[in-house]
Design a protein around this motif. Structure first.
Motif, PDB file in Angstrom:
ATOM      1  N   THR A   1       0.732  -1.400   0.049  1.00 29.39           N
ATOM      2  CA  THR A   1      -0.038   0.023   0.000  1.00 29.39           C
ATOM      3  C   THR A   1       0.693   1.365   0.138  1.00 29.39           C
ATOM      4  N   MET A   2       0.757   2.063  -0.817  1.00 25.06           N
ATOM      5  CA  MET A   2       1.706   3.144  -1.325  1.00 25.06           C
ATOM      6  C   MET A   2       0.804   4.515  -0.885  1.00 25.06           C
ATOM      7  N   ILE A   3       1.654   5.528  -0.612  1.00 26.33           N
ATOM      8  CA  ILE A   3       1.127   6.770  -0.635  1.00 26.33           C
ATOM      9  C   ILE A   3       2.013   7.785  -1.614  1.00 26.33           C
ATOM     10  N   ARG A   4       1.356   8.793  -1.942  1.00 22.85           N
ATOM     11  CA  ARG A   4       2.170   9.847  -2.941  1.00 22.85           C
ATOM     12  C   ARG A   4       2.897  10.739  -2.010  1.00 22.85           C
ATOM     13  N   GLY A   5       2.648  11.026  -0.732  1.00 23.65           N
ATOM     14  CA  GLY A   5       3.289  11.850   0.118  1.00 23.65           C
ATOM     15  C   GLY A   5       2.262  12.498   1.142  1.00 23.65           C
ATOM     16  N   TYR A   6       2.379  13.501   2.004  1.00 17.90           N
ATOM     17  CA  TYR A   6       1.505  13.784   2.946  1.00 17.90           C
ATOM     18  C   TYR A   6       1.447  15.356   2.976  1.00 17.90           C
ATOM     19  N   GLN A   7       0.323  15.648   3.746  1.00 17.26           N
ATOM     20  CA  GLN A   7       0.238  17.147   3.920  1.00 17.26           C
ATOM     21  C   GLN A   7       0.026  17.560   5.383  1.00 17.26           C
ATOM     22  N   SER A   8       0.449  18.705   5.583  1.00 16.77           N
ATOM     23  CA  SER A   8       0.357  19.376   7.286  1.00 16.77           C
ATOM     24  C   SER A   8      -0.822  20.361   7.255  1.00 16.77           C
ATOM     25  N   VAL A   9      -1.515  20.215   8.224  1.00 16.33           N
ATOM     26  CA  VAL A   9      -2.551  21.252   8.338  1.00 16.33           C
ATOM     27  C   VAL A   9      -2.080  22.527   9.178  1.00 16.33           C
ATOM     28  N   PRO A  10      -2.315  23.555   8.435  1.00 14.31           N
ATOM     29  CA  PRO A  10      -1.919  24.645   9.209  1.00 14.31           C
ATOM     30  C   PRO A  10      -2.023  24.739  10.755  1.00 14.31           C
TER      31      PRO A  10
END
Length: 341
Positions: free
Chosen positions: A231-240
């Motif tokens: 199971t792969m992900i492209r990346g991640y994001q942070s919530v401000p």
């Protein structure tokens, strides 16, 4: 000189007075007699399979049990709280011992990977999202898991968010391996790691299913599992940070990893209701925000923990939101991340 009849009547009266005074005193102060505490501790030991190496250790643990029980009773007897406490499988641990074994989020903004500094504002308004969300009801949350005496909360939180977004995108909920992260994404996975390191590892290596790499609660040498689907992900994001509305929009989209301060006996023995206990912003524990709602006790976040089903509401917690402070209760608005697939 007393007659036997008169003496007997006075002894009965004195015995009744002592019994009445003891019960009244106990009810007023919340205190329990030593025999009662011993009986409760013995029953608790049987329930949780606890065995001590010697009588001295048993005595020491009983005193800790007594201290925790007294704290729980005093809290619940106040009667004006929005949440309750109860004995659980952590009842013979001091809060310091508990924190050392059952937390493990590492947060240092100066050592995070550069990509974590990129914040993502979700293009929604508050009017666009549902008034309440529970990702369990949408099939995106697995059963509660238990990290054991390993500071691997960061791995459980990261895995839960990847499991969640994968189900949202594919319609299939699978259980992924926390042990792979403990062994491979950190040099000492049972003593904490940042969420960013966890997501960076998953981005580069993927995760295997839990049954292919089962959890042991200890760190071992990292090993690859061949012949399985990753199971792969492209990346991640942070919530401000300090922007609760942005966190609300993120959780409306998918389960989100959040850090908070899990210090204090109230957190250790939380059993139900909307938690609004005393806590600061020293982020030391990673959980997964899987929804939000409100009830008679106010608005709350719904979080999934990794302390087993005996803690909280079957492993979950309602923690107050909309507190009017930018950091949120226990610092929940300060650091949140989620995977992108």
């Amino acid at each position: 000189m007393y007659s036997s009849g008169k003496l007997g009547r006075e002894l009965v009266f004195v015995s009744f007075f002592i019994f009445f005074w003891t019960c009244t005193s106990s009810a007023t102060s919340g205190a329990l007699s030593e025999p009662s505490i011993a009986a409760q501790h013995d029953a608790w030991m049987v329930q949780h399979g606890r065995v001590y190496p010697n009588s001295a250790e048993k005595h020491r643990r009983r005193q800790i049990f007594k201290y925790n029980l007294d704290f729980i009773q005093k809290h619940n007897n106040q009667g004006n709280k929005s949440y309750t406490l109860s004995l659980n499988h952590f009842a013979d641990l001091t809060n310091q011992e508990f924190l050392a074994s059952y937390t493990g989020a590492l947060y240092n903004p100066h050592t995070l990977p550069p990509s974590s500094n990129t914040y993502h504002n979700i293009t929604l308004t508050a009017a666009d999202i549902d008034s309440s969300v529970d990702w369990r009801k949408r099939g995106a949350v697995n059963e509660i898991k238990y990290q054991g005496q390993c500071g691997s909360c960061w791995a459980f939180s990261a895995v839960a968010t990847v499991e969640g977004i994968t189900q949202i995108k594919t319609g299939t909920l699978i259980s992924l391996s926390e042990q792979q992260l403990v062994d491979c994404a950190s040099y000492d996975g049972c003593h904490g790691q940042s969420m960013e390191r966890a997501f960076e590892y998953i981005k580069g290596n993927g995760l295997v299913r839990e049954d292919e790499y089962p959890y042991t609660g200890r760190q071992w040498t990292c090993h690859r599992v061949g012949g399985v689907d990753l199971t792969m992900i492209r990346g991640y994001q942070s919530v401000p940070p300090q922007m609760e509305e942005e966190l609300l929009k993120a959780v409306a989209n998918q389960p989100v990893s959040v850090l908070l301060e899990a210090k204090g006996q109230a957190f250790q023995f939380y059993s139900g209701g909307v938690f609004d206990g005393r806590c600061g912003t020293e982020l030391n524990h990673a959980v997964t925000a899987i929804g939000y709602d409100g009830d008679a006790n106010g608005k709350y976040w719904l979080i999934r923990n990794s302390w087993g089903k005996q803690w909280g509401e079957g492993g979950y917690m309602k923690i107050r939101r909309d507190t009017g402070t930018p950091e949120g209760l226990c610092g929940i608005n300060l650091h949140a991340t989620y995977p992108v697939v």
